[in-house]
Design an enzyme around this catalytic site. Sequence first.
Site, mmCIF file in Angstrom:
data_model
loop_
_atom_site.group_PDB
_atom_site.id
_atom_site.type_symbol
_atom_site.label_atom_id
_atom_site.label_comp_id
_atom_site.label_asym_id
_atom_site.label_seq_id
_atom_site.Cartn_x
_atom_site.Cartn_y
_atom_site.Cartn_z
ATOM 1 N N LYS A 290 0.845 -1.196 0.000
ATOM 2 C CA LYS A 290 0.000 0.000 0.000
ATOM 3 C C LYS A 290 0.884 1.251 0.000
ATOM 4 O O LYS A 290 2.022 1.202 0.468
ATOM 5 C CB LYS A 290 -0.857 0.032 1.276
ATOM 6 C CG LYS A 290 -1.996 -0.970 1.296
ATOM 7 C CD LYS A 290 -2.798 -0.849 2.578
ATOM 8 C CE LYS A 290 -3.929 -1.857 2.625
ATOM 9 N NZ LYS A 290 -4.957 -1.681 1.576
ATOM 10 N N ASP A 360 -2.805 -7.575 -1.717
ATOM 11 C CA ASP A 360 -3.548 -6.663 -0.842
ATOM 12 C C ASP A 360 -5.029 -7.052 -0.739
ATOM 13 O O ASP A 360 -5.757 -6.528 0.082
ATOM 14 C CB ASP A 360 -3.402 -5.226 -1.358
ATOM 15 C CG ASP A 360 -3.757 -4.197 -0.300
ATOM 16 O OD1 ASP A 360 -3.900 -4.590 0.884
ATOM 17 O OD2 ASP A 360 -3.883 -3.006 -0.643
ATOM 18 N N ARG A 364 -10.192 -11.588 1.831
ATOM 19 C CA ARG A 364 -11.040 -12.641 1.239
ATOM 20 C C ARG A 364 -10.359 -14.000 1.296
ATOM 21 O O ARG A 364 -11.015 -15.029 1.299
ATOM 22 C CB ARG A 364 -11.443 -12.230 -0.186
ATOM 23 C CG ARG A 364 -10.317 -12.066 -1.157
ATOM 24 C CD ARG A 364 -10.717 -11.250 -2.396
ATOM 25 N NE ARG A 364 -10.809 -9.814 -2.113
ATOM 26 C CZ ARG A 364 -11.175 -8.891 -2.993
ATOM 27 N NH1 ARG A 364 -11.491 -9.250 -4.223
ATOM 28 N NH2 ARG A 364 -11.226 -7.618 -2.651
#
Length: 517
Positions: A290, A360, A364
């Site tokens: 990020k 990233d 999930r």
Amino acid sequence: MPAPTLSLSNSKATSLKTDAVVVGVAKGADGVVLASAGHGADEVDKAFKSRLAATLTTLGATGALGEVTKLPSLGNVTAPVVLAVGLGQAPEGGRGRKAQGAYAHETLRRAAGAATRALGGSRTVALALPTGDDPALVGAVAEGALLGAYTFTRYRVASKGTVKDPVGAITVLTGAPRDKTARTALTRAQHVAAAVNLARDWVNAAPVDLPPAAFADAAVAAARAAGVDVEVMDEKALKKGGFGGILAVGQGSSRPPRLVRLTYQGGRGKPHVALVGKGITFDSGGLSLKPSAGMEWMKSDMGGAAAIIAAITAIARLKLPVNVTGYAPMAENMPSGTAQRPSDVLTTYGGKTVEVLNTDAEGRLVLADALVRAGEDDPDLIVDVATLTGAQLVALGSRTAAIMAPDDEVRAAVKRAADEAGEAMWPMPLPDELRPSMDSPVADIANMGDKYGGMLVAGVFLKDFVPDGVRWAHLDIAGPAWNDGTPYGYTPKGGTGHAVRTLVRLAEHVADGGVTR
Ligand code: BES
Ligand code: MN
Ligand code: ZN
């Protein structure tokens, strides 16, 4: 800091030995009006020669929800301070000096919370808010007051003195302090607020202090204290069990992942809810790193796990007649020589393979394992809670969580629970047409899909891992788990504990036979 003590009283508000008395004021036709539909506010007004509303208007009070105005009592009442808190628009338009009507639960929660927040440093506070002695509203005032009396001072040393201690003792004034329903509502408020504040503490903890193993230990301690059974799978057990999603996300960190399983038994034959919470203790993005700007926000990426664990402690303390299993997959998403790579393929629990196109999109992956595992317990309903996508903030803003569920009834049940609990959540779809965008050229599914509707894409990914025939709802709390702005109502800066109250309310409905039919 121990939680404030909480009590009900019908004592005279004017002669209470307390540091502050809180009254409510609403927006009236010309200036503020006193919200007098409760125990004590009228007496306080009389002690001020019926000039409270006029005085507050002179001071600039508008009655806006959560606005606080402190008045010195100058001997008119025993308490040295009278605090007027805004309730927003008066229910019946607010003509005249007083407003008799009933306010929404959430209005009273927010007002009570704004008041206790503003009264930090006081030892004792009495609340004379317009409950009309309705036990549910008395409970709402208590809950809001406890939620507002939260501070996080774990890391304050030299600056300790700059943060006022939360209110030490809260008294809710009501005409019927011995009413059994009101006492039950008070106990409920205590358990629920304690759970929300526990979730806030975990989210606020510095991620260096909350690696998966430490978070799991904290979950064990909290669960045991509430009489909830808990097991922790360490990295060895995860490997043996084939939890490839959790392991792949955790492999870049020197601090290995965990899967925490909680079991609360509310009674044989009672409905069974499984709660699953994303527990990424820090999300750097991994090799799909990020940007630095805002990365500190990612310490809140375990807000879903915090919420489900905390909610289960409250459900257990409330002894709800419902069975709950909880799954909290915990991992730290870090870039390193051992981190997973974009294009790696992993095998999730149960055997389905995932091509990792973006490290990233890690939430999930850990949830895939946990959802499949949760399904093995054969629950009537699975609810997962996750700070899953930045797209949630784009779609609904920073304060409103998303509810996704294939089944209209389930979605409506969660929405109703959220509304009653006073947490902002809104229904969102799971469009089937998004699924092909996650078709992988090499594996069963890819962890990235269409660039539009990223929140829905993530939900549709998760749907692939929910066992057929099991009712399921997915809550994306990416924004609401964290208050990046200034405090408001009972909501502090930082961790909010969002979803805890909705989950407890939902469990109450499930216990009553709703939701799972
Ligand atoms: N934890 C983030 C989502 C998030 C963003 C939570 C902002 C709170 C505030 C999640 O793991 C993430 O990085 N999602 C990606 C998914 C994308 C790579 C498909 C995102 O939303 O950008
Ligand atoms: Mn991420
Ligand atoms: Zn994440």
